[in-house]
Design a protein around this motif. Structure first.
Motif, PDB file in Angstrom:
ATOM      1  N   ASP A  63     -13.268   2.332  -5.978  1.00  0.00           N
ATOM      2  CA  ASP A  63     -13.936   2.749  -5.025  1.00  0.00           C
ATOM      3  C   ASP A  63     -13.189   2.583  -3.558  1.00  0.00           C
ATOM      4  O   ASP A  63     -13.316   3.437  -2.531  1.00  0.00           O
ATOM      5  N   ARG A  64     -12.293   1.644  -3.180  1.00  0.00           N
ATOM      6  CA  ARG A  64     -11.707   1.523  -2.256  1.00  0.00           C
ATOM      7  C   ARG A  64     -10.451   2.422  -1.963  1.00  0.00           C
ATOM      8  O   ARG A  64     -10.257   3.071  -0.839  1.00  0.00           O
ATOM      9  N   LEU A  65      -9.803   2.837  -3.199  1.00  0.00           N
ATOM     10  CA  LEU A  65      -8.971   3.978  -3.124  1.00  0.00           C
ATOM     11  C   LEU A  65      -9.364   5.293  -2.800  1.00  0.00           C
ATOM     12  O   LEU A  65      -8.805   5.901  -1.776  1.00  0.00           O
ATOM     13  N   SER A  66     -10.554   5.531  -2.966  1.00  0.00           N
ATOM     14  CA  SER A  66     -11.231   6.966  -2.762  1.00  0.00           C
ATOM     15  C   SER A  66     -11.617   6.749  -1.392  1.00  0.00           C
ATOM     16  O   SER A  66     -11.773   7.936  -0.573  1.00  0.00           O
ATOM     17  N   ALA A  67     -12.139   5.758  -0.579  1.00  0.00           N
ATOM     18  CA  ALA A  67     -12.514   5.540   0.514  1.00  0.00           C
ATOM     19  C   ALA A  67     -11.388   5.586   1.507  1.00  0.00           C
ATOM     20  O   ALA A  67     -11.380   5.986   2.770  1.00  0.00           O
ATOM     21  N   ASP A  68     -10.283   5.203   1.314  1.00  0.00           N
ATOM     22  CA  ASP A  68      -9.026   5.015   2.161  1.00  0.00           C
ATOM     23  C   ASP A  68      -7.607   5.685   1.508  1.00  0.00           C
ATOM     24  O   ASP A  68      -7.089   5.028   0.839  1.00  0.00           O
ATOM     25  N   PRO A  69      -7.375   6.911   2.166  1.00  0.00           N
ATOM     26  CA  PRO A  69      -6.426   7.576   1.471  1.00  0.00           C
ATOM     27  C   PRO A  69      -4.996   7.204   1.860  1.00  0.00           C
ATOM     28  O   PRO A  69      -4.052   7.418   1.234  1.00  0.00           O
ATOM     29  N   ALA A  70      -5.012   6.071   2.638  1.00  0.00           N
ATOM     30  CA  ALA A  70      -3.767   5.434   2.856  1.00  0.00           C
ATOM     31  C   ALA A  70      -3.385   4.263   2.168  1.00  0.00           C
ATOM     32  O   ALA A  70      -2.364   3.705   2.177  1.00  0.00           O
ATOM     33  N   LEU A  71      -4.530   3.585   1.606  1.00  0.00           N
ATOM     34  CA  LEU A  71      -4.388   2.476   0.831  1.00  0.00           C
ATOM     35  C   LEU A  71      -3.723   2.614  -0.494  1.00  0.00           C
ATOM     36  O   LEU A  71      -3.812   3.356  -1.471  1.00  0.00           O
ATOM     37  N   VAL A  72      -2.652   1.653  -0.833  1.00  0.00           N
ATOM     38  CA  VAL A  72      -2.150   1.403  -2.005  1.00  0.00           C
ATOM     39  C   VAL A  72      -2.818   0.245  -2.642  1.00  0.00           C
ATOM     40  O   VAL A  72      -2.846  -0.975  -2.185  1.00  0.00           O
ATOM     41  N   LEU A  73      -2.947   0.295  -3.911  1.00  0.00           N
ATOM     42  CA  LEU A  73      -3.929  -1.150  -4.218  1.00  0.00           C
ATOM     43  C   LEU A  73      -3.372  -1.438  -5.645  1.00  0.00           C
ATOM     44  O   LEU A  73      -3.175  -0.587  -6.674  1.00  0.00           O
ATOM     45  N   SER A  74      -3.198  -2.745  -6.079  1.00  0.00           N
ATOM     46  CA  SER A  74      -3.087  -3.283  -7.291  1.00  0.00           C
ATOM     47  C   SER A  74      -4.091  -3.855  -7.912  1.00  0.00           C
ATOM     48  O   SER A  74      -5.029  -4.585  -7.318  1.00  0.00           O
ATOM     49  N   VAL A  75      -4.366  -3.859  -9.337  1.00  0.00           N
ATOM     50  CA  VAL A  75      -5.484  -4.462 -10.078  1.00  0.00           C
ATOM     51  C   VAL A  75      -4.948  -5.141 -11.163  1.00  0.00           C
ATOM     52  O   VAL A  75      -4.074  -4.382 -12.048  1.00  0.00           O
ATOM     53  N   ASN A  76      -5.352  -6.301 -11.471  1.00  0.00           N
ATOM     54  CA  ASN A  76      -4.846  -6.901 -12.611  1.00  0.00           C
ATOM     55  C   ASN A  76      -5.557  -6.701 -13.681  1.00  0.00           C
ATOM     56  O   ASN A  76      -6.765  -6.498 -13.571  1.00  0.00           O
ATOM     57  N   VAL A  77      -5.095  -6.657 -14.822  1.00  0.00           N
ATOM     58  CA  VAL A  77      -6.039  -6.365 -16.169  1.00  0.00           C
ATOM     59  C   VAL A  77      -5.476  -7.783 -16.953  1.00  0.00           C
ATOM     60  O   VAL A  77      -4.512  -7.973 -17.239  1.00  0.00           O
TER      61      VAL A  77
END
Length: 183
Positions: free
Chosen positions: A31-45
């Motif tokens: 959701d955050r990536l979709s809302a902010d085209p400048a964002l790079v995000l890491s997600v742990n699994v």
């Protein structure tokens, strides 16, 4: 009060709830990536997420409409993944990378991951555990180890990131050694 993930996540994973947490984190991150085209995000699994159809479906649905943004998502796996099996990890990381998603190995140096895994798994980033970066400006043994890991990462075209960098002296030493990023 705020409760950090390291305090409750191990119990949640032990109880079989790791994939549910991972799905929720992925959904919020996408959701955050979709809302902010400048964002790079890491997600742990967690390791149990490898075979979770819900997590994979959530990611596939997002990629269907955001494929050009895939390179802004980094999926982080920890050394605990090695207990899942080399073939499963390699297939999981390769599948992610074919979509353009980047893959990071988190907390490298804390578990049973062999250096050879850095070339077997489809990785982009190696995050060197904080126990090696914390106080590195004064600890020669850690300096030697981190220099070697940086050299291995360079040779394998991997980005080397030092975790838990907390002082200017440590940051200066790591920058001088050629680390690619600090956390």
């Amino acid at each position: 009060s705020l409760v950090t993930a390291h305090r409750f996540l191990p119990a949640a994973q032990a109880g079989g709830h790791g994939p549910a947490f991972d799905r929720a984190a992925l959904a919020m991150g996408l959701d955050r990536l979709s809302a902010d085209p400048a964002l790079v995000l890491s997600v742990n699994v967690s390791p149990s997420t490898i075979g979770d159809p819900g997590w994979n479906a959530l990611l596939a649905d997002w990629l269907a409409s955001h494929a050009s943004s895939a390179n802004r998502l980094v999926v982080e796996i920890t050394e605990s993944f090695c207990g899942t099996g080399e073939d499963a990890i390699a297939a999981f990381t390769r599948a992610l990378r074919t979509t353009g998603i980047r893959v990071a190995l988190d907390d490298f140096g804390t578990g049973s991951t062999a250096v050879r895994h850095l070339s077997i798994f489809a990785l982009d980033i190696v995050k060197i555990d904080g126990r090696y970066g914390r106080g590195i400006a004064e600890i020669q043994e850690n300096q030697s180890l981190v220099r070697s890991l940086i050299a291995i990462c360079r040779r394998l075209s991997l980005i080397a990131v030092a975790e838990h960098v907390e002082t200017a002296n440590d940051a200066d030493w790591l920058a001088g050694a050629g680390i690619d990023g600090m956390q």
